[in-house]
Design a protein around this motif. Structure first.
Motif, PDB file in Angstrom:
ATOM      1  N   VAL A  97       1.757  15.995  56.971  1.00 17.88           N
ATOM      2  CA  VAL A  97       1.244  15.670  55.640  1.00 17.88           C
ATOM      3  C   VAL A  97      -0.263  15.439  55.692  1.00 17.88           C
ATOM      4  N   GLN A  98      -0.720  14.743  56.712  1.00 17.13           N
ATOM      5  CA  GLN A  98      -2.157  14.498  56.865  1.00 17.13           C
ATOM      6  C   GLN A  98      -2.916  15.805  57.041  1.00 17.13           C
ATOM      7  N   ARG A  99      -2.355  16.714  57.853  1.00 16.85           N
ATOM      8  CA  ARG A  99      -3.030  18.001  58.055  1.00 16.85           C
ATOM      9  C   ARG A  99      -3.087  18.799  56.763  1.00 16.85           C
ATOM     10  N   ALA A 100      -2.025  18.755  55.975  1.00 19.58           N
ATOM     11  CA  ALA A 100      -2.027  19.440  54.688  1.00 19.58           C
ATOM     12  C   ALA A 100      -3.113  18.868  53.781  1.00 19.58           C
ATOM     13  N   THR A 111      -7.318  29.847  52.279  1.00 19.15           N
ATOM     14  CA  THR A 111      -7.448  29.492  53.693  1.00 19.15           C
ATOM     15  C   THR A 111      -6.563  28.308  54.035  1.00 19.15           C
ATOM     16  N   ALA A 112      -6.533  27.309  53.152  1.00 13.26           N
ATOM     17  CA  ALA A 112      -5.737  26.109  53.403  1.00 13.26           C
ATOM     18  C   ALA A 112      -4.253  26.442  53.492  1.00 13.26           C
ATOM     19  N   PHE A 113      -3.761  27.218  52.541  1.00  7.81           N
ATOM     20  CA  PHE A 113      -2.335  27.539  52.535  1.00  7.81           C
ATOM     21  C   PHE A 113      -1.936  28.342  53.760  1.00  7.81           C
ATOM     22  N   PHE A 114      -2.671  29.398  54.068  1.00 10.07           N
ATOM     23  CA  PHE A 114      -2.283  30.255  55.184  1.00 10.07           C
ATOM     24  C   PHE A 114      -2.487  29.563  56.528  1.00 10.07           C
ATOM     25  N   GLY A 158       2.038  21.571  47.046  1.00  7.77           N
ATOM     26  CA  GLY A 158       0.671  21.431  46.558  1.00  7.77           C
ATOM     27  C   GLY A 158      -0.239  22.528  47.075  1.00  7.77           C
ATOM     28  N   LEU A 159      -0.155  22.817  48.373  1.00  8.40           N
ATOM     29  CA  LEU A 159      -0.974  23.888  48.951  1.00  8.40           C
ATOM     30  C   LEU A 159      -0.603  25.241  48.352  1.00  8.40           C
ATOM     31  N   LEU A 160       0.694  25.473  48.177  1.00  5.69           N
ATOM     32  CA  LEU A 160       1.159  26.733  47.606  1.00  5.69           C
ATOM     33  C   LEU A 160       0.670  26.895  46.172  1.00  5.69           C
ATOM     34  N   GLU A 165      -2.703  29.449  42.051  1.00  5.72           N
ATOM     35  CA  GLU A 165      -3.656  29.304  40.945  1.00  5.72           C
ATOM     36  C   GLU A 165      -4.955  30.053  41.222  1.00  5.72           C
ATOM     37  N   ALA A 166      -5.294  30.149  42.517  1.00  2.00           N
ATOM     38  CA  ALA A 166      -6.517  30.860  42.901  1.00  2.00           C
ATOM     39  C   ALA A 166      -6.297  32.370  42.982  1.00  2.00           C
TER      40      ALA A 166
END
Length: 215
Positions: A97-100, A111-114, A158-160, A165-166
């Motif tokens: 969770v912290q890394r996410a 970049t964050a999601f992948f 959240g990341l997805l 959205e982007a």
């Protein structure tokens, strides 16, 4: 009913072995707390690795050896099996969770999601092994994480959502799809570790998840 203690362990004392009570009292409280946190972190990392490799029946002595602490120190931190199991689960889920959260704050949505997807595949084999090991003892991994308010599913969603959205990820994908793809990657290495196959699988699912321009 009292919780099961680890076999062969003495009742914990207040001071470290060889350290007189007066010396322990005089030692700065902040330093003692910092030492305790470091010992606990080492124990949790060692326990996670040991469970992944040997299962939940691994001995206290082996975990303490890996962490570089005494079995007495181990027992002070985790006097029962359930205490250790719960702490290992919370530590690992908390790390994810912290890394996410870090990725969401520092990188663009795609970049964050992948990056998180790749992390889940790269470290998923150990996570699965630990979950299976603890589950075999009757310990409810999901309940332990939920009770502590650690919501891995929310972090992934959240990341997805940000990546969708982007315009970086297909809009018809949900978190369950992503989890299933991660499981599929792990199944590819069921017969043995294959780094090249893992990288190939990650590339395949990354490409499959990417949004395509409308014709």
């Amino acid at each position: 009913m009292a919780q099961e203690r680890f076999p062969g362990e003495a009742e914990p004392s207040e001071a470290e072995p060889g350290e007189a009570g007066e010396q322990a009292t005089a030692r700065p409280l902040r330093r003692r707390r910092a030492d305790g946190r470091r010992n606990q972190a080492r124990l949790l990392e060692a326990a996670f690795a040991a469970f992944a490799e040997h299962g939940a029946s691994v001995s206290v002595r082996e975990i303490a050896r890996r962490a570089g602490v005494s079995t007495g120190t181990f027992s002070r931190h985790f006097p029962t099996k359930d205490a250790l199991f719960r702490a290992v689960v919370l530590h690992r889920v908390g790390q994810l969770v912290q890394r996410a959260d870090e990725l969401a704050a520092d990188d663009d949505p795609a970049t964050a999601f992948f990056a998180f997807l790749t992390l889940l595949v790269e470290e998923g084999a150990a996570d699965h092994a630990v979950g299976a090991a603890l589950g075999s003892t009757g310990f409810d991994v999901q309940a332990a994480a939920s009770a502590a308010g650690l919501d891995f599913g929310s972090a992934l969603r959240g990341l997805l959502a940000r990546a969708q959205e982007a315009g970086a990820v297909r809009g018809d994908v949900d978190a369950a799809d992503v989890k299933a793809l991660v499981v599929g990657c792990l199944a590819r290495e069921r017969d043995g570790i294959d780094d090249s196959a893992r990288r190939r699988m990650i590339s395949i699912i990354r490409e499959g998840l990417r949004a395509r321009p409308r014709p």
